[in-house]
Design an enzyme around this catalytic site. Sequence first.
Site, PDB file in Angstrom:
ATOM      1  N   GLU A 169       8.913   4.524   1.233  1.00 14.40           N
ATOM      2  CA  GLU A 169       9.515   3.354   1.905  1.00 14.40           C
ATOM      3  C   GLU A 169       9.217   2.169   1.011  1.00 14.40           C
ATOM      4  OE1 GLU A 169      10.729   2.988   5.202  1.00 14.40           O
ATOM      5  OE2 GLU A 169      10.587   5.093   5.755  1.00 14.40           O
ATOM      6  N   CYS A 211       9.435  -5.907   5.001  1.00 14.84           N
ATOM      7  CA  CYS A 211      10.343  -5.207   4.083  1.00 14.84           C
ATOM      8  C   CYS A 211      11.787  -5.482   4.473  1.00 14.84           C
ATOM      9  CB  CYS A 211      10.031  -3.721   4.071  1.00 14.84           C
ATOM     10  SG  CYS A 211       9.964  -2.997   5.703  1.00 14.84           S
TER      11      CYS A 211
HETATM   12  P1  NAD Z   1       1.857  -2.100  -3.481  1.00 12.80           P
HETATM   13  O1  NAD Z   1       2.840  -1.119  -3.996  1.00 12.80           O
HETATM   14  O2  NAD Z   1       1.234  -3.038  -4.438  1.00 12.80           O
HETATM   15  O3  NAD Z   1       0.629  -1.352  -2.760  1.00 12.80           O
HETATM   16  C1  NAD Z   1       0.819  -0.497  -1.674  1.00 12.80           C
HETATM   17  C2  NAD Z   1      -0.328   0.504  -1.598  1.00 12.80           C
HETATM   18  O4  NAD Z   1      -0.272   1.358  -2.747  1.00 12.80           O
HETATM   19  C3  NAD Z   1      -1.721  -0.110  -1.600  1.00 12.80           C
HETATM   20  O5  NAD Z   1      -2.549   0.611  -0.693  1.00 12.80           O
HETATM   21  C4  NAD Z   1      -2.178   0.099  -3.037  1.00 12.80           C
HETATM   22  O6  NAD Z   1      -3.588   0.152  -3.192  1.00 12.80           O
HETATM   23  C5  NAD Z   1      -1.562   1.451  -3.345  1.00 12.80           C
HETATM   24  N1  NAD Z   1      -1.394   1.726  -4.782  1.00 12.80           N
HETATM   25  C6  NAD Z   1      -1.190   0.844  -5.786  1.00 12.80           C
HETATM   26  N2  NAD Z   1      -1.060   1.490  -6.971  1.00 12.80           N
HETATM   27  C7  NAD Z   1      -1.156   2.814  -6.704  1.00 12.80           C
HETATM   28  C8  NAD Z   1      -1.067   3.995  -7.492  1.00 12.80           C
HETATM   29  N3  NAD Z   1      -0.856   3.941  -8.819  1.00 12.80           N
HETATM   30  N4  NAD Z   1      -1.193   5.194  -6.890  1.00 12.80           N
HETATM   31  C9  NAD Z   1      -1.377   5.276  -5.546  1.00 12.80           C
HETATM   32  N5  NAD Z   1      -1.492   4.198  -4.739  1.00 12.80           N
HETATM   33  C10 NAD Z   1      -1.369   2.973  -5.317  1.00 12.80           C
HETATM   34  O7  NAD Z   1       2.619  -2.881  -2.301  1.00 12.80           O
HETATM   35  P2  NAD Z   1       2.101  -4.129  -1.436  1.00 12.80           P
HETATM   36  O8  NAD Z   1       2.099  -5.340  -2.307  1.00 12.80           O
HETATM   37  O9  NAD Z   1       0.854  -3.745  -0.708  1.00 12.80           O
HETATM   38  O10 NAD Z   1       3.264  -4.245  -0.339  1.00 12.80           O
HETATM   39  C11 NAD Z   1       4.402  -5.030  -0.506  1.00 12.80           C
HETATM   40  C12 NAD Z   1       5.609  -4.164  -0.842  1.00 12.80           C
HETATM   41  O11 NAD Z   1       5.764  -3.165   0.158  1.00 12.80           O
HETATM   42  C13 NAD Z   1       6.905  -4.932  -0.824  1.00 12.80           C
HETATM   43  O12 NAD Z   1       7.694  -4.562  -1.937  1.00 12.80           O
HETATM   44  C14 NAD Z   1       7.595  -4.489   0.458  1.00 12.80           C
HETATM   45  O13 NAD Z   1       8.983  -4.584   0.466  1.00 12.80           O
HETATM   46  C15 NAD Z   1       7.125  -3.078   0.555  1.00 12.80           C
HETATM   47  N6  NAD Z   1       7.220  -2.603   1.946  1.00 12.80           N
HETATM   48  C16 NAD Z   1       8.224  -1.712   2.263  1.00 12.80           C
HETATM   49  C17 NAD Z   1       8.379  -1.269   3.573  1.00 12.80           C
HETATM   50  C18 NAD Z   1       9.461  -0.289   3.951  1.00 12.80           C
HETATM   51  O14 NAD Z   1       9.399   0.254   5.047  1.00 12.80           O
HETATM   52  N7  NAD Z   1      10.428  -0.015   3.113  1.00 12.80           N
HETATM   53  C19 NAD Z   1       7.512  -1.742   4.559  1.00 12.80           C
HETATM   54  C20 NAD Z   1       6.516  -2.651   4.214  1.00 12.80           C
HETATM   55  C21 NAD Z   1       6.372  -3.066   2.889  1.00 12.80           C
END
Ligand code: NAD
Length: 476
Positions: A246, A280
């Site tokens: 997502e 999102c």
């Molecule tokens: P992010 O991708 O920076 O981090 C999300 C999670 O992934 C965190 O727990 C982080 O520690 C982990 N992570 C980071 N690098 C990783 C790796 N290499 N391997 C495994 N895990 C890793 O996102 P964010 O800044 O926390 O959230 C914002 C983003 O999330 C925005 O782009 C938003 O649109 C998206 N989002 C999407 C939805 C949806 O349903 N489509 C919902 C909410 C947020």
Amino acid sequence: MSTAPQTVEPALLVAGRLVHDVDYGDVINPATGEPFARYPIATAALAEEALSAARAALPAWAADAPRRQEVLRQIAAVLHERSEELAATLSGEIGIPLRDARLEVKMASAMLMHRAEAELPVDVVHDDERQSVRVVRDPVGVVAAIIPWNAPLLIACEKMGSAFAAGDTCVIKPSSMAPLTLVRLGTLVRDIVPEGVLSVLSGGNELGAVLTSHPDVAMVSFTGSVATGKRIMEAAVPTLKRLSLELGGNDAAIVMPGADIARLAPKIFQGAFYRSGQICAAVKRVYVHERDEQRLLDAFGALADAAVLGDPFDEHVTMGPLSNRPQLQEVSGMVQDALDTGGRAVSGGAALDRPGFFYPPTVVTAVDADTKIVKDEQFGPALPVVPYETLDGAVAAANGTEFGLGSSVWGDDVQAAAEVAAQMQAGSAWVNRHGLVMPEVPFGGFKYSGIGRSNGAVGIDAYCELKTISVAKPRG
Ligand code: NAD
């Protein structure tokens, strides 16, 4: 500031035990910019322990659907009983107004109740004198649920609820920028969930990478940015993990020509600025007919002026700070780029000069289609308004993006608006509403916005292996 001081260090839930003897990191209060609490940082060894317990717990858990339903009901009840505490923790760590945090707790609880009612279906494809062919659902196995900072409780409960309904066990990893609510949830449900069925491991990105590449993990359920989603997809390759991704969105809202601006503007504004736009599926671009643009800008300007920014615990506040410093920098940079390239701010336009990560609702106009704020996801309280000449042109512009999460069409003729909505390349196409997520309705993205769907029956199938049982019957 009414954030309660933390008195006891929070603990990790690992394989049924609460773990304190780890390093701790600071959690920053977004309303002050200062540390206000600490969170436990799980080690790779604890991840190993959690995953091996999750594997060991699988057979008994998968075999006992009534127990799984009861556990989901009990977790939902804990959320209900502890809603004030959890909402305050959530507001404190991500800065959303307390009333919005209360709503997130309520939605998370409702999500779990919905999944508690779910029965895994059996599809009967043939049942006659020659053969019986049925499709049943088996669990996938151990699920790593990787959670972003913006709506941690709701997103984690959606993943956990679907995983448990399918018979999977689950390791949840919250973001290091919003770990407290989920770590607390782990502690609160420790005596409800059988050992190993759930672990909650807070930590940084490297901990996420440990989980998403681990051979014991059969499925990664990830919500977060597109960039991290791609990394996770790569990490899943060697062991062919199942994936639910997502990812980000850049949702367009199209206002139909001649629409009743006075009636619709407050709803579109809410779709864009609710929780400071850190959703999102928020409205992230508005397309309006050129004849209606000025009226819409005036209405948005008045709504922005009426917003009350401040301490998320103040009941009069309608907008809190942004959730973290990187997000403030991202939004500030995008707005500045728009202003530097000919854009004009109808409201806001710069961070507030006060402690914390406050950014006012900002509406920008006169921006080109290839400006960052139109092309990319701002994930914050900054909204570009783009005029169009023809509806076809608006649809083409709305679809001319690599994202495809949500979209909406706004107008008084609902039928005509629905016909335009049908042309949107997005997982959700709303009419006269935006961002409405319901447990029974599939949700997910086209294109770079993700792979798979959460919610609805399809959202449980995502956590299952479909098994065909095909029986030839003896000829009489
Ligand atoms: P992010 O991708 O920076 O981090 C999300 C999670 O992934 C965190 O727990 C982080 O520690 C982990 N992570 C980071 N690098 C990783 C790796 N290499 N391997 C495994 N895990 C890793 O996102 P964010 O800044 O926390 O959230 C914002 C983003 O999330 C925005 O782009 C938003 O649109 C998206 N989002 C999407 C939805 C949806 O349903 N489509 C919902 C909410 C947020």
